[in-house]
Write a protein that holds these residues in place. Structure first.
Motif, PDB file in Angstrom:
ATOM      1  N   LEU A 155       0.850  -1.207   0.000  1.00  0.00           N
ATOM      2  CA  LEU A 155       0.000   0.000   0.000  1.00  0.00           C
ATOM      3  C   LEU A 155       0.880   1.250   0.000  1.00  0.00           C
ATOM      4  CD1 LEU A 155      -2.823  -1.047   2.505  1.00  0.00           C
ATOM      5  CD2 LEU A 155      -3.137  -0.508   0.077  1.00  0.00           C
ATOM      6  N   GLN A 156       1.949   1.220   0.793  1.00  0.00           N
ATOM      7  CA  GLN A 156       2.855   2.382   0.809  1.00  0.00           C
ATOM      8  C   GLN A 156       3.527   2.563  -0.553  1.00  0.00           C
ATOM      9  OE1 GLN A 156       3.632   4.795   3.405  1.00  0.00           O
ATOM     10  NE2 GLN A 156       1.644   3.962   3.956  1.00  0.00           N
ATOM     11  N   GLU A 157       3.848   1.454  -1.215  1.00  0.00           N
ATOM     12  CA  GLU A 157       4.425   1.561  -2.572  1.00  0.00           C
ATOM     13  C   GLU A 157       3.443   2.282  -3.499  1.00  0.00           C
ATOM     14  OE1 GLU A 157       7.454   0.624  -3.678  1.00  0.00           O
ATOM     15  OE2 GLU A 157       8.209  -0.753  -2.145  1.00  0.00           O
ATOM     16  N   ARG A 215      14.021   0.592   0.380  1.00  0.00           N
ATOM     17  CA  ARG A 215      13.013   1.262  -0.465  1.00  0.00           C
ATOM     18  C   ARG A 215      12.226   2.253   0.401  1.00  0.00           C
ATOM     19  NH1 ARG A 215      11.816  -1.008  -5.490  1.00  0.00           N
ATOM     20  NH2 ARG A 215       9.666  -0.254  -5.428  1.00  0.00           N
ATOM     21  N   PRO A 216      11.988   3.446  -0.116  1.00  0.00           N
ATOM     22  CA  PRO A 216      11.275   4.444   0.685  1.00  0.00           C
ATOM     23  C   PRO A 216       9.932   3.911   1.220  1.00  0.00           C
ATOM     24  CG  PRO A 216      12.207   5.467  -1.272  1.00  0.00           C
ATOM     25  CD  PRO A 216      12.472   3.996  -1.399  1.00  0.00           C
ATOM     26  N   ALA A 217       9.221   3.128   0.419  1.00  0.00           N
ATOM     27  CA  ALA A 217       7.910   2.630   0.873  1.00  0.00           C
ATOM     28  C   ALA A 217       8.075   1.612   2.008  1.00  0.00           C
ATOM     29  CB  ALA A 217       7.145   1.998  -0.282  1.00  0.00           C
ATOM     30  N   PHE A 218       9.118   0.801   1.931  1.00  0.00           N
ATOM     31  CA  PHE A 218       9.374  -0.144   3.032  1.00  0.00           C
ATOM     32  C   PHE A 218       9.648   0.649   4.307  1.00  0.00           C
ATOM     33  CE2 PHE A 218      11.691  -2.701   5.953  1.00  0.00           C
ATOM     34  CZ  PHE A 218      11.306  -4.019   5.741  1.00  0.00           C
ATOM     35  N   ALA A 224       6.522   2.113   5.692  1.00  0.00           N
ATOM     36  CA  ALA A 224       5.689   1.094   6.364  1.00  0.00           C
ATOM     37  C   ALA A 224       6.310   0.742   7.719  1.00  0.00           C
ATOM     38  CB  ALA A 224       5.554  -0.144   5.482  1.00  0.00           C
ATOM     39  N   ALA A 225       7.631   0.605   7.746  1.00  0.00           N
ATOM     40  CA  ALA A 225       8.317   0.277   9.008  1.00  0.00           C
ATOM     41  C   ALA A 225       8.099   1.388  10.040  1.00  0.00           C
ATOM     42  CB  ALA A 225       9.800   0.051   8.756  1.00  0.00           C
ATOM     43  N   ALA A 226       8.080   2.639   9.575  1.00  0.00           N
ATOM     44  CA  ALA A 226       7.861   3.755  10.508  1.00  0.00           C
ATOM     45  C   ALA A 226       6.431   3.702  11.064  1.00  0.00           C
ATOM     46  CB  ALA A 226       8.117   5.084   9.809  1.00  0.00           C
ATOM     47  N   LEU A 227       5.475   3.293  10.242  1.00  0.00           N
ATOM     48  CA  LEU A 227       4.097   3.165  10.738  1.00  0.00           C
ATOM     49  C   LEU A 227       4.018   2.057  11.796  1.00  0.00           C
ATOM     50  CD1 LEU A 227       2.028   3.372   7.401  1.00  0.00           C
ATOM     51  CD2 LEU A 227       2.178   5.120   9.186  1.00  0.00           C
ATOM     52  N   GLU A 228       4.801   0.991  11.589  1.00  0.00           N
ATOM     53  CA  GLU A 228       4.789  -0.133  12.534  1.00  0.00           C
ATOM     54  C   GLU A 228       5.376   0.235  13.887  1.00  0.00           C
ATOM     55  OE1 GLU A 228       2.883  -2.212  11.512  1.00  0.00           O
ATOM     56  OE2 GLU A 228       3.894  -4.025  10.877  1.00  0.00           O
ATOM     57  N   GLY A 229       6.459   1.023  13.859  1.00  0.00           N
ATOM     58  CA  GLY A 229       7.225   1.243  15.090  1.00  0.00           C
ATOM     59  C   GLY A 229       8.163   0.076  15.295  1.00  0.00           C
TER      60      GLY A 229
END
Ligand code: GSH
Length: 219
Positions: free
Chosen positions: A19-21, A192-195, A198-203
């Motif tokens: 989704l972030q991609e 990848r910026p999208a990864f 997504a990782a930042a959203l996860e914490g």
């Protein structure tokens, strides 16, 4: 409204990432493995097995990470993350989408043994040893499946999100030293910026409590 039923750093990360991609940030309903809420109607109505991910999107709900990713690729073809029938990479794409779950089911067994058993239950050394060996064999196969920068010669696809996520989890059980190509691939994916988004959203991940889990000794 796009809503993801999600356990952080689990297979539903694949969906959050793709989704972030696509530049989409969903509403997220967070669960933890073992939560009562995973066996209640709110999730069961959307994912009959009480598993995540389930994605509410375009007026429907889709469960099973491969089905969700494929739905996203087909409903949003402009991103080019799927490979349609007739595409030279179609078969390799389908194989990787499926093989990701061959590998993930082994990781799931190891998670079950190492993380989720409650005393007096203990990990079975024989089962852990066998599953660890089988996980190694799938990593060896994965190493040979990577065509260049990504799994497919034609570039990044949903298959990388399916398979690539496994490389977050597998190193808790198998060290990746024998496969420098897999390590480089993981570096490429996780930068990848999208990864990263997504990782930042996860914490920070709190799924695994230690850096590496050894096979328990036969005692
Ligand atoms: N093949 C499914 C597997 C889904 C699955 O088992 N997800 C795990 C988290 S990674 C789960 O929901 N576990 C809850 C449980 O086992 O009760 C997929 O790829 O979506």
């Amino acid at each position: 409204m796009i809503r993801l039923h999600h356990v952080p750093w689990s297979r539903s990360f694949r969906v959050l990432w793709l989704l972030q991609e696509m530049g989409i940030t969903p509403d997220v309903v967070r669960y933890r493995i073992g939560d009562k809420a995973m066996r209640e109607e709110g999730l069961l109505a959307r994912s009959p097995g009480g598993r995540i991910p389930a994605l509410e999107i375009d007026g429907i709900t889709v469960f099973e990470s491969a089905a969700v990713l494929q739905y996203l690729c087909e409903s949003r073809p402009e991103f080019g993350f799927g490979r349609a029938p007739g595409d030279p990479d179609r078969v390799a794409y389908l194989e990787a989408m499926g093989f990701a779950e061959t590998m993930a089911s082994l990781i799931e067994q190891l998670n079950l043994n190492h993380l989720f058993l409650r005393p007096p239950a203990k990990p079975s050394p024989a089962v852990v040893k066998l599953n660890t060996l089988r996980l190694k064999a799938t990593l060896d196969a994965f190493d040979r499946m990577i065509a260049g920068e990504y799994i497919l010669p034609s570039g990044f696809s949903a298959a990388d999100a399916m398979m690539g996520f496994n490389l977050f989890a597998a190193p808790y059980y198998v060290k990746l030293d024998p496969w420098p190509g897999l390590q480089a691939y993981w570096e490429r994916l996780s930068s990848r910026p999208a990864f990263r988004a997504a990782a930042a959203l996860e914490g920070p991940q709190d799924f695994y409590g230690q850096d590496f889990y050894e096979v328990p000794s036969d005692g």
